[in-house]
Enzyme design. Sequence first.
Site, PDB file in Angstrom:
ATOM      1  N   SER A  22      12.329 -10.840   0.860  1.00  0.00           N
ATOM      2  CA  SER A  22      11.802 -10.133  -0.382  1.00  0.00           C
ATOM      3  C   SER A  22      10.901 -11.078  -1.234  1.00  0.00           C
ATOM      4  O   SER A  22      10.595 -10.672  -2.357  1.00  0.00           O
ATOM      5  CB  SER A  22      12.687  -9.476  -1.301  1.00  0.00           C
ATOM      6  N   ASN A 109      23.640 -10.670  -6.251  1.00  0.00           N
ATOM      7  CA  ASN A 109      23.845  -9.406  -6.431  1.00  0.00           C
ATOM      8  C   ASN A 109      23.792  -9.284  -8.267  1.00  0.00           C
ATOM      9  O   ASN A 109      22.804  -8.373  -8.573  1.00  0.00           O
ATOM     10  CB  ASN A 109      25.053  -8.510  -6.181  1.00  0.00           C
ATOM     11  N   THR A 154      -8.792  26.241 -26.140  1.00  0.00           N
ATOM     12  CA  THR A 154      -7.437  26.589 -25.502  1.00  0.00           C
ATOM     13  C   THR A 154      -8.241  27.526 -24.189  1.00  0.00           C
ATOM     14  O   THR A 154      -9.225  27.987 -24.243  1.00  0.00           O
ATOM     15  CB  THR A 154      -6.531  27.873 -26.346  1.00  0.00           C
ATOM     16  N   HIS A 155      -7.489  27.360 -22.940  1.00  0.00           N
ATOM     17  CA  HIS A 155      -7.926  27.557 -21.799  1.00  0.00           C
ATOM     18  C   HIS A 155      -9.486  27.127 -21.433  1.00  0.00           C
ATOM     19  O   HIS A 155     -10.279  27.641 -20.773  1.00  0.00           O
ATOM     20  CB  HIS A 155      -8.125  29.086 -21.610  1.00  0.00           C
ATOM     21  N   SER A 276     -25.108   4.859  -9.562  1.00  0.00           N
ATOM     22  CA  SER A 276     -25.177   5.468  -8.009  1.00  0.00           C
ATOM     23  C   SER A 276     -25.991   4.586  -7.306  1.00  0.00           C
ATOM     24  O   SER A 276     -27.060   4.094  -7.888  1.00  0.00           O
ATOM     25  CB  SER A 276     -25.468   7.005  -8.272  1.00  0.00           C
ATOM     26  N   LYS A 282     -28.098   8.530 -12.547  1.00  0.00           N
ATOM     27  CA  LYS A 282     -26.690   8.716 -12.663  1.00  0.00           C
ATOM     28  C   LYS A 282     -25.897   7.383 -13.683  1.00  0.00           C
ATOM     29  O   LYS A 282     -26.411   6.343 -13.606  1.00  0.00           O
ATOM     30  CB  LYS A 282     -25.864   8.558 -11.371  1.00  0.00           C
ATOM     31  N   ASN A 284     -21.959   6.869 -14.505  1.00  0.00           N
ATOM     32  CA  ASN A 284     -20.837   7.513 -14.245  1.00  0.00           C
ATOM     33  C   ASN A 284     -19.846   7.175 -15.180  1.00  0.00           C
ATOM     34  O   ASN A 284     -19.466   5.819 -15.196  1.00  0.00           O
ATOM     35  CB  ASN A 284     -20.402   7.334 -12.657  1.00  0.00           C
ATOM     36  N   GLU A 289     -12.418   7.887 -14.520  1.00  0.00           N
ATOM     37  CA  GLU A 289     -12.092   8.638 -13.376  1.00  0.00           C
ATOM     38  C   GLU A 289     -10.865   7.813 -12.701  1.00  0.00           C
ATOM     39  O   GLU A 289      -9.918   8.188 -12.187  1.00  0.00           O
ATOM     40  CB  GLU A 289     -12.974   8.554 -12.446  1.00  0.00           C
ATOM     41  N   TYR A 316      26.289  -2.870  -4.470  1.00  0.00           N
ATOM     42  CA  TYR A 316      25.035  -3.287  -3.758  1.00  0.00           C
ATOM     43  C   TYR A 316      24.932  -2.740  -2.512  1.00  0.00           C
ATOM     44  O   TYR A 316      25.654  -3.068  -1.652  1.00  0.00           O
ATOM     45  CB  TYR A 316      24.894  -4.922  -4.156  1.00  0.00           C
ATOM     46  N   GLN A 321      16.642  -3.445  -2.593  1.00  0.00           N
ATOM     47  CA  GLN A 321      15.523  -4.508  -2.805  1.00  0.00           C
ATOM     48  C   GLN A 321      14.453  -3.662  -2.934  1.00  0.00           C
ATOM     49  O   GLN A 321      13.221  -4.319  -3.266  1.00  0.00           O
ATOM     50  CB  GLN A 321      15.618  -5.350  -1.313  1.00  0.00           C
TER      51      GLN A 321
HETATM   52  N1  ARG Z   1      16.477  -9.886  -2.326  1.00  0.00           N
HETATM   53  C1  ARG Z   1      17.603  -9.013  -2.869  1.00  0.00           C
HETATM   54  C2  ARG Z   1      17.246  -8.039  -3.758  1.00  0.00           C
HETATM   55  O1  ARG Z   1      15.965  -7.997  -4.256  1.00  0.00           O
HETATM   56  C3  ARG Z   1      18.628  -9.878  -3.629  1.00  0.00           C
HETATM   57  C4  ARG Z   1      19.823  -9.651  -3.583  1.00  0.00           C
HETATM   58  C5  ARG Z   1      20.330 -10.024  -2.137  1.00  0.00           C
HETATM   59  N2  ARG Z   1      21.889  -9.615  -2.172  1.00  0.00           N
HETATM   60  C6  ARG Z   1      22.448  -9.448  -1.020  1.00  0.00           C
HETATM   61  N3  ARG Z   1      23.854  -9.130  -1.113  1.00  0.00           N
HETATM   62  N4  ARG Z   1      21.915  -9.534   0.148  1.00  0.00           N
HETATM   63  O2  ARG Z   1      17.967  -7.064  -3.796  1.00  0.00           O
END
Ligand code: ARG
Length: 459
Positions: A22, A109, A154-155, A276, A282, A284, A289, A316, A321
């Site tokens: 991650s 965790n 309104t509307h 444009s 144009k 815009n 948007e 957990y 993640q």
């Molecule tokens: N990268 C993990 C997350 O974002 C961190 C926690 C990992 N804990 C585990 N028990 N593998 O959730």
Amino acid sequence: MKLWTGRFSKEVDKVTNDFNKSIGTDSRMYKEDITGSMAHVRMLVKQGIVSPEDGDKILAGLKSVLSDIESGKLKIDPDAEDIHTFVEQELTKRTGDAGKRLHTARSRNDQVALDIRLTLRNESGKVDSLLSSLIETLTGIAEKNYDAIMPGYTHLQRAQPVTFGHYMMAYAEMFLRDRGRIKDAVKRMNSNPLGSCALAGTTYPIDRQYTSDLLGFDDYCHNSLDGVSDRDFIIELSSCLSAIMVHLSRFSEEIILWCSKEFSFVELDDAFSTGSSIMPQKKNPDIAELVRGKSGRVFGDNMTILTVMKGIPLAYNKDMQEDKDCIFDAFDTVKACLTAFDPMLQTMTVKRDNMRKAAAKGFINATDCADFLVSKGIPFRDAYKAVGVLVKTCIDKDTTLENLPLDEYKKVCGEFDEGVYDAINLENCVMKRTSAGGPAPENVKKEIERVRKINSSLN
Ligand code: ARG
């Protein structure tokens, strides 16, 4: 190298590692991760769990990792499992055995739960201050246009007269509520999960109040299972962010309409519009948007976290993640939208004359005309019918209530007299709408002061 070798007889497969890691998302929490570790090690030393000498080495090591990341000297390894692993391994490279003691009485965790809370507390502050500036901008525009008459709808049909100032203040109210919502969510989020450990606390004599104080939390999470499993604050914040996007998107829609030739109520500055590639004429309203379009991303982010969380047992699970990409995207999108929207508004030209002209058409004083008859003792429902007939007469004769001769009025109801022209004069119609919260210019001035006071008291 993994933190969890020992039980394993093989290196992790490359595809598994790529899928599992991650670091691409959580590396942006490096500072919060290090800040959390610093508080943790201070607590370990205070409680006699780690020696003062090791504590000093760990603190100095963490400081050097932080400053090396910030200066660019240390590059975050894109193949590391996550930011927690990366920081701990880098610390251990620098401090040896001392670094290996940092993770005592802690788990990734509770560490990740802490890092997200610290990160989102900070992000919430940034969104809150962008909202505060936007509200200031709106009160400024409202002040300049507190008496600029325009049709209210309104509307999407012309309905009754309001002022542009009143209109801007409607949005100021929404953004003020958005500030309140974010602040409430942050209050609930501001409990420290550190010390929940993996899921079941610890046998070490830790001091959770101490780390809570060091990290600016109001309290600590009182159930270790909940401390590591709770992502309510992401659900709550992403729904606050969705509400902001709803407001910005409705406002964008109005600006897009108002910019069209058909309305021509405002003109955006050239510097905040785009052209444009084929149509030379144009200009815009792309910012508006895009803001309207980007609301979809933020609503999607909200749905993501709800779906990630809905079926997982305590405590957990790796599913969690997936909590960061969505909430970081939601914050980044809202910040980008607010940053672009505010100067676009500040530089927008308000075409008061066109609004006044539009207000003159569409019989937006018809209710006032009926109210005139009510003032003569006619029941409102009868007055309403009489004015309906008058409006039909005006449409047939291609004229307005202001230009319809008195004898036509009298044909419909004998109670009409010259006074009706004053009663339906648009300036008077707006000026007399003094009911609390109404668009009378004097009201709007007061509301501007009220909103300014509340806005600055929230800063
Ligand atoms: N990268 C993990 C997350 O974002 C961190 C926690 C990992 N804990 C585990 N028990 N593998 O959730």
